[in-house]
Design a protein around this motif. Sequence first.
Motif, short mmCIF file in Angstrom:
data_model
loop_
_atom_site.label_atom_id
_atom_site.label_comp_id
_atom_site.label_asym_id
_atom_site.label_seq_id
_atom_site.Cartn_x
_atom_site.Cartn_y
_atom_site.Cartn_z
N VAL A 1 0.82 -1.21 0.00
CA VAL A 1 0.00 0.00 0.00
C VAL A 1 0.86 1.26 0.00
O VAL A 1 0.59 2.22 -0.74
CB VAL A 1 -0.93 -0.01 1.24
CG1 VAL A 1 -1.60 1.35 1.41
CG2 VAL A 1 -1.97 -1.11 1.09
N ASN B 1 -12.74 3.14 8.25
CA ASN B 1 -13.29 2.95 6.91
C ASN B 1 -13.02 1.54 6.39
O ASN B 1 -12.19 0.80 6.93
CB ASN B 1 -12.67 3.97 5.95
CG ASN B 1 -13.04 5.40 6.32
OD1 ASN B 1 -14.12 5.64 6.86
ND2 ASN B 1 -12.14 6.33 6.07
N ASP C 1 -11.46 0.60 3.71
CA ASP C 1 -10.13 0.36 3.14
C ASP C 1 -9.01 0.45 4.18
O ASP C 1 -7.84 0.50 3.84
CB ASP C 1 -9.85 1.34 2.00
CG ASP C 1 -9.84 2.80 2.49
OD1 ASP C 1 -9.37 3.66 1.74
OD2 ASP C 1 -10.31 3.05 3.62
N THR C 2 -9.39 0.45 5.45
CA THR C 2 -8.40 0.53 6.53
C THR C 2 -7.94 -0.86 6.92
O THR C 2 -8.74 -1.79 7.02
CB THR C 2 -9.00 1.24 7.76
OG1 THR C 2 -9.40 2.55 7.37
CG2 THR C 2 -7.98 1.33 8.88
#
Length: 576
Positions: free
Chosen positions: A433, A482, A484-485
């Motif tokens: 990431v 969230n 996407d965490t």
Amino acid sequence: MTKIFSSWARLVAFLFALSPFSTVCAQDAALLDIERVHFDDHQQALVLLNNLDLQSLSPEDKEYHRFLKALLSAYEGNLENAFHSLTAVYTDVQSTRVKNRTLVSLTAMASFLGKWEQGFMYANALQRALANEKDETLMLKGLQGLLIFYLNAEQYDIAKMLAQRIEKHSPADSPYRCLGEVAMMDIAAKEQVSESKEARYQTAKANCAASGSRYYISLLDNAYLTLLIKQNKPQQAYRLSKIMKKRVEDIDVLFLDLAFNASLAQLYYLLGDVEKAKTSATFVLDQLDKREFLQSRIDALLVMVKIAKAQQDFAQALQYAEALSKAESLLREDNVVKQVAYQQANFNLAIKENEIALLDKKNKLLEQQTQLTNEKINVVTLALVVIAICLAALVFWSYRSRKLHLKFKQLAEKDGLTGAFNRSFFIESAQKVLPVQKDLQSDCCLILFDLDHFKQINDTQGHQVGDKLLSATVAAIYEVVNADTLVARMGGEEFAILMPRCDVIHGACVAEQCRKAIEGVRVTHVKSNLTVSASFGVSDTSQVGYNIDNLLAAADLALYKSKQNGRNQVNRYFVE
């Protein structure tokens, strides 16, 4: 023996020095002489081996001579070459006893070279060979090789079982018995057992003394020293360390020196003698940075991080923390490789057993075809039925293999208790990431937190309540962050959160929300009112860059500040 020599010589000691092999294979007098002197004077052993008249040896002794030559080549310092030579011996020799003896050495040596896939293959082959072994000496030799292998593979349940078998089949003054005792004490230290092992330690030390092995007595002492330190018994540990010091110096084996000094660093820190703790830890850190010494290096770095934090030298603490994170990452990589190899070995074994079963069915089918040549129609019908069954079995096995694969993948990624990602998957995902966010010129924020006084909760409420609390904590965090965490359990009660497109200010706000959410966690069936809180540390890429180790180290320093300031709060990392 020099320290450069000792890092691989201890392997030769493990493989070859524990007991005489004369009753097992060799019949020639010269081979017996080599057997007697090989460990005390390997140069003389090599000379005697090279001067042997091969023509005078029996076929089995010739094969044993070849085995000795391959094994003694390890003294040249290249274990890889010795391993390949032993592999060739195992493939070529006809004598079952020499083949099994070679298998013992290959199994143990594979673990020291990190050849886990081959090691598990040899271990399975050795276990099958020992199932039919009638010679007790060869059986003990084989159990010894398996014990060393499974200890290095960190399969402690299997290692315990093997150590118990060795103790059952060997007399008290046997070096095999001594190795079993050392293994059990080493496992107790690694598993951090709470009960006292004083009686077992004294018995084991008496047995090892009777076997005459100073090296194994020192290994036993160091395992018990480690256990005493982990049980917070510094005075008892200090008395033992004073007894050990002279013997460890006399033996002069680097592996033992490093393990002993790593233990001394922890001991002196417990006793409050910071200077001696630093001296012992520095001795460990000044040695070659080899993977085989990782645990000692980690123990030393942990002490140095604590000392630097206590002295409020946060820059030095960060430097040590980064080195510690790197060493722990390498250790985790090794552990993952071991576990994957273990699972793959079991998977391959299951496939092989199914292939054998399928081959048996095909052989039976051929026999029936030979016997029923006059009933061709029935034979063809039977063949079609058998083939259909085999195809159904293959389809079923393929389906089952797919399920196993998915299960292994989930086990490799998720923490089984909380459902959060595990540490290794979190690190791997972060390393993917962060470069993407860097290319997008977008900040990333990392939150590190752990539950306050969790050990006290476990001690007073019980581990079942503690487990429920960990699961409820993760559930509360997922309500805040969230989709996407990345949320991961880093170990024990410590958790990490990685948020893309987020700076340290916003990250601190999210951390505060998480802190409040954790305060609201409630667990049923507790003995008294249970109040839960957590301490947080926040860092971001604008301060320490797009490196997960730096983010973790910086967040850890901020977390440490939260704990110093009274816990149950959020602190951000600032570059001073």
